[in-house]
Design a protein around this motif. Structure first.
Motif, PDB file in Angstrom:
ATOM      1  N   ARG A 352       0.823  -1.215   0.000  1.00  0.00           N
ATOM      2  CA  ARG A 352       0.000   0.000   0.000  1.00  0.00           C
ATOM      3  C   ARG A 352       0.853   1.261   0.000  1.00  0.00           C
ATOM      4  O   ARG A 352       0.455   2.296  -0.555  1.00  0.00           O
ATOM      5  N   ARG A 353       2.036   1.186   0.596  1.00  0.00           N
ATOM      6  CA  ARG A 353       2.900   2.354   0.665  1.00  0.00           C
ATOM      7  C   ARG A 353       3.500   2.710  -0.691  1.00  0.00           C
ATOM      8  O   ARG A 353       3.937   3.848  -0.903  1.00  0.00           O
ATOM      9  N   THR A 367      -2.331   6.580  -1.696  1.00  0.00           N
ATOM     10  CA  THR A 367      -2.175   5.647  -0.577  1.00  0.00           C
ATOM     11  C   THR A 367      -3.314   5.741   0.437  1.00  0.00           C
ATOM     12  O   THR A 367      -3.858   4.708   0.847  1.00  0.00           O
TER      13      THR A 367
END
Length: 856
Positions: A352-353, A367
């Motif tokens: 996700r980062r 994000t």
């Protein structure tokens, strides 16, 4: 064929069991003295012989034991007497312990299973984050609306701002541009800006700044030749990859060249419900994307199945019954799935980062937007272990773990075809007959019917594959090279494992073909065919476009300037104004030019100042356009001053080979004297361009030249139809999802292939020790992978086209197949499988070393 039996020996067997059949094997031992009784087996670790099915003790060791009688620990029937008190929870705990502490093989199998399930969980968490991402994206769309939707007049004040559209396109990529000028110190800022740019300065998005800096984009830099004074922040962007810029304006006027005055940005309004076509595309897309993930999770729980079955046979040897072994197997699957849930959560959190740097099919997200819905995330966390338990329990139905052997009933059972064919037939029947009208798709019952029908068809494909593979191997395995015969033997004895490894990608490809067919049919129905002019038909590389210089003033000869653009062969200039019989009514077009230019647009019998001509498009009748009657009252610009239609000199046809391109409507051509000063003042300068498509970047050359003449110019070029926004967004999202699912399935196949090689490393090493060549074994691995994938891709193509055509029938669209895309998807699926197989060859070389069998 008979059952295939695998027998494991015991160090002190009183009975030899082979499968379900048992025969007594008497063991000669010296007779015991009458005063001595047989001592119990010593306690502690070791392998104890317990009373199991078919076990026969010698006559002198038989002793009636009451089932209610408590037996001392360490005696022979300990486990047999306590298994009723060994509850399901303790069996699950034992299975989990074996998965984690059962030796290197068990730990490796657990790691492989957890890795596969973890990848699937990460994909599912990504899927349940889509509602949040969509909500945040819609919120930003609403926040940056810069059109006065209230139909109210906004007066000029220190709280107002002037806004104009200056959108453009570069090599097919849309670029959103806005010309802004504050009218006071308290003017509202557009979302994404911290301050207004000065006149002539430009604020750009990070993606556009990178695009401007890339080598080879000189045309774009020449088009947006303004100093960059800042960066658009995330609140003004739909996604990290969007191209947006704001240009500081000067001396802008509201109502001129599309400029509008606003006192705020944003408008909250309820979401418009999706139409039947888009709703069907969305529902089918969700089913198609999630079904392969579920198939993969079910397959991942069977990683290392043969090793686990041998361990279950050992449990049966020490007295466990079939129910207990099933619960132990479920415990192993549960432990792997729970670890997989944790691994998937970590993978999702880490990935996700970095999601902002990923762009799939032009789709990217911020994000913070990628946050799973709490309820849906909880469903994933609970559903994945439950699915693994169900899959493990169903897998045990095809295996009998006996005390001294494992019997696989899959080989001896005759596969029946009728129910395998009935499943996809049922799905097609549901889709074809239950929904009679496109509007029924929007109802709950219609959505449920579509979901059930699609699932039945996709699951039917996976059910037919084992039968097809079995029949093919029976008929094709008797001859051929040694690698082929070994592969056929392996496929016959383990057809379930062979098809299980490709089921996920078969379902994914079938669903992708169905989605592509559905999208192609919907897009084909919405698109309008481009009718070629006679000039375009005679010269196929010639196209005609239109440039409207909405902010141009004065008598500048724009047509002569644009005619110098590389690739342009002819330019015709005129003025254009839209009129209507009622305020904001149906607009019609008036084009104003002198006689020389009008003769290029229509076949005029004669022309002089003060003449006006009604032009009928090719294929139209002279009765069309009855509004064009002399003296008819019209409104300029659909809401401006009143204007009356001048005297009609004649009704004429479009000139053959005219450079304006096809006339879409009956319109009026007028000289400036006939149109009048009011119409000329409201008209927009326009230039019709004929250009050669063989010239590289000719459209970008035209856009750059037009923008340099007028930043607010509007360019209409062929093959640039205005796409449906919702349809385009759904298409991009679905294509991105298909790409992610194919990546998941390819990864899972790699894990499964490595696991199968590990399970059979001793057999493969034994073949090498007996003289087989590694080239033969490599060919065997390739054959046993290629054959199922060929059958699978053929089945996927047939099922995908049938499903896509049926779905188009639901919404009343003609069936249109994009064969190029379908073959591409099939080829991608087959290439992924072959690439995975080639990637396992190093592992094959490692497991076939002779040292692997040093314990045999």
């Amino acid at each position: 064929m008979g059952s295939l039996h695998t027998v494991y020996s015991c160090s002190r067997p009183d009975t030899l069991l082979s499968g379900a059949a048992a025969r007594r094997v008497p063991i000669k031992r010296p007779p015991l003295a009458p005063h001595r009784r047989p001592s119990p087996l010593p306690p502690g670790p070791g392998l104890f012989l317990a009373v199991g099915p078919g076990t026969v003790l010698p006559q002198h060791e038989r002793k009636p034991v009451s089932p209610r009688r408590r037996v001392q620990r360490g005696s022979v029937p300990v486990l047999a007497s306590r298994r009723r008190r060994f509850g399901g929870l303790r069996a699950l705990t034992l299975g989990a312990g074996l998965a984690l502490t059962g030796g290197r093989s068990s730990v490796t199998r657990t790691v492989l299973t957890a890795a596969g399930i973890g990848i699937a969980v990460a994909v599912l968490l990504l899927a349940v984050s889509v509602p949040t991402a969509r909500h945040q994206r819609d919120a930003r769309i609403h926040d940056r609306i810069d059109v006065n939707l209230d139909d109210r007049t906004v007066p000029a004040s220190r709280h107002s701002v002037l806004v104009g559209d200056i959108d453009t396109v570069f090599r097919g990529a849309p670029i959103r541009g806005r010309l802004v000028e504050p009218e006071g110190r308290d003017a509202p800022l557009p979302p994404g800006l911290d301050r207004f740019p000065r006149a002539g300065d430009m604020v750009v998005s990070p993606a556009l700044e990178r695009l401007l800096a890339e080598p080879g984009n000189e045309l774009l830099r020449a088009r947006l030749d303004h100093p960059v004074a800042g960066e658009v922040n995330d609140s003004g962007l739909l996604d990290p990859g969007e191209y947006v810029f704001f240009l500081g304006g000067e001396h802008m006027e509201s109502g001129v060249a599309g400029v509008r005055r606003l006192d705020h940005f944003g408008k909250a309004y309820p979401d418009k419900p999706l139409g039947p076509e888009l709703l069907l595309l969305t529902v089918v897309g969700i089913v198609v994307l999630l079904t392969p993930v579920a198939v993969f999770i079910a397959a991942a729980t069977r990683f290392g199945g043969e090793h686990r079955d041998r361990r279950l046979a050992a449990l049966r040897l020490i007295g466990a019954d079939r129910g207990m072994t099933a619960r132990v197997a479920a415990g192993e699957s549960l432990a792997s799935s729970l670890i997989g849930v944790v691994v998937g959560t970590v993978l999702f959190a880490v990935g996700r980062r970095f999601v902002e740097v990923v762009d799939v099919q032009g789709l990217s997200v911020f994000t913070p937007d990628l946050t799973p819905e709490p309820f849906l995330a909880a469903v994933v966390v609970v559903a994945v272990p439950c699915l693994s338990l169900v899959s493990a329990r169903l897998a045990m139905n095809r295996v009998i773990a006996e005390p001294l052997g494992v019997v696989r009933r899959a080989v001896g059972a005759e596969r029946r075809l009728w129910w395998r064919v009935a499943l996809p037939a049922l799905g097609l029947s549901l889709l074809w007959m239950s929904v009679q009208d496109a509007s029924e798709v929007q109802s709950t019952a219609g959505v449920v019917t579509v979901v059930v029908g699609v699932l039945a068809l996709l699951m039917g494909v996976t059910a037919v594959m084992p039968w097809l593979l079995e029949r093919l191997t029976e008929r094709a395995g008797g001859a051929g090279p040694l690698s082929w015969q070994l592969a056929m033997r392996r496929l016959r004895s383990h057809s379930e494992a062979s098809t299980r490894s490709v089921n996920g990608i078969v379902v994914a490809v079938a669903g992708a073909i169905a989605l592509q067919t559905l999208f192609t049919g919907i897009a084909h129905g919405r698109a309008h065919d481009h009718r070629l002019t006679a000039q375009e038909r005679s010269e196929p590389n010639i196209r005609v476009g239109m440039v409207r210089l909405v902010g141009a003033h004065g008598g500048t000869p724009y047509e002569s300037l644009l005619a110098k653009t590389p690739g342009v062969v002819q330019a015709v200039g005129f003025r254009e104004v839209r009129v209507s019989e009622a305020p904001y009514g149906m607009p019609q077009t008036v084009r104003i030019a002198d006689c020389a230019d009008l003769r290029l647009l229509a076949s005029l019998p004669t022309c002089s100042d003060g003449d006006a001509f009604r032009v009928v498009p090719r294929g139209g009748t002279t009765d069309e356009g009855t509004a064009w009657k002399t003296g008819t009252r019209m409104y300029l610009d659909t809401s401006g001053p009143v204007w009356r239609v001048p005297r009609i000199t004649a009704t004429v046809r479009v000139r053959q080979g005219n450079p304006q391109g096809p006339f879409p409507e009956t319109m009026l051509l007028a000289t400036p004297e006939a149109a009048g000063a009011a119409a000329t003042a409201y008209a927009t300068r326009a230039v019709s361009l004929a250009y050669r498509t063989s010239r590289p970047d000719v459209q970008d050359h035209i856009r750059t030249a037009a923008v340099r003449l007028d930043p607010q110019s509007r360019i209409d070029l062929p093959n640039e139809r205005k796409a449906n926004t919702a349809l385009g967004s759904i298409r991009r999202a679905l294509l991105a999802g298909v790409a992610v699912v194919l990546l998941l399935i390819a990864t899972s196949m790699l894990i499964g292939a490595v696991e199968q090689l590990r399970d059979h490393k001793r057999v493969l090493a034994m073949l090498i020790a007996l003289g087989a060549r590694r080239r033969t074994l490599s060919g065997m691995v390739l054959w046993q992978t290629a054959l199922p994938i060929v059958i699978g891709m053929l089945s996927a193509g047939l099922a995908g086209t049938a499903l896509g055509g049926t779905l188009l029938h639901l919404v009343g669209r003609a069936t249109v197949f994009d064969w190029t895309s379908m073959w591409s998807m099939t080829g991608i699926g087959a290439a992924a499988v072959l690439l995975v197989t080639v990637s396992t060859l190093p592992t094959l070389r490692q497991v076939t070393r002779v040292e692997v069998i040093r314990h045999e």
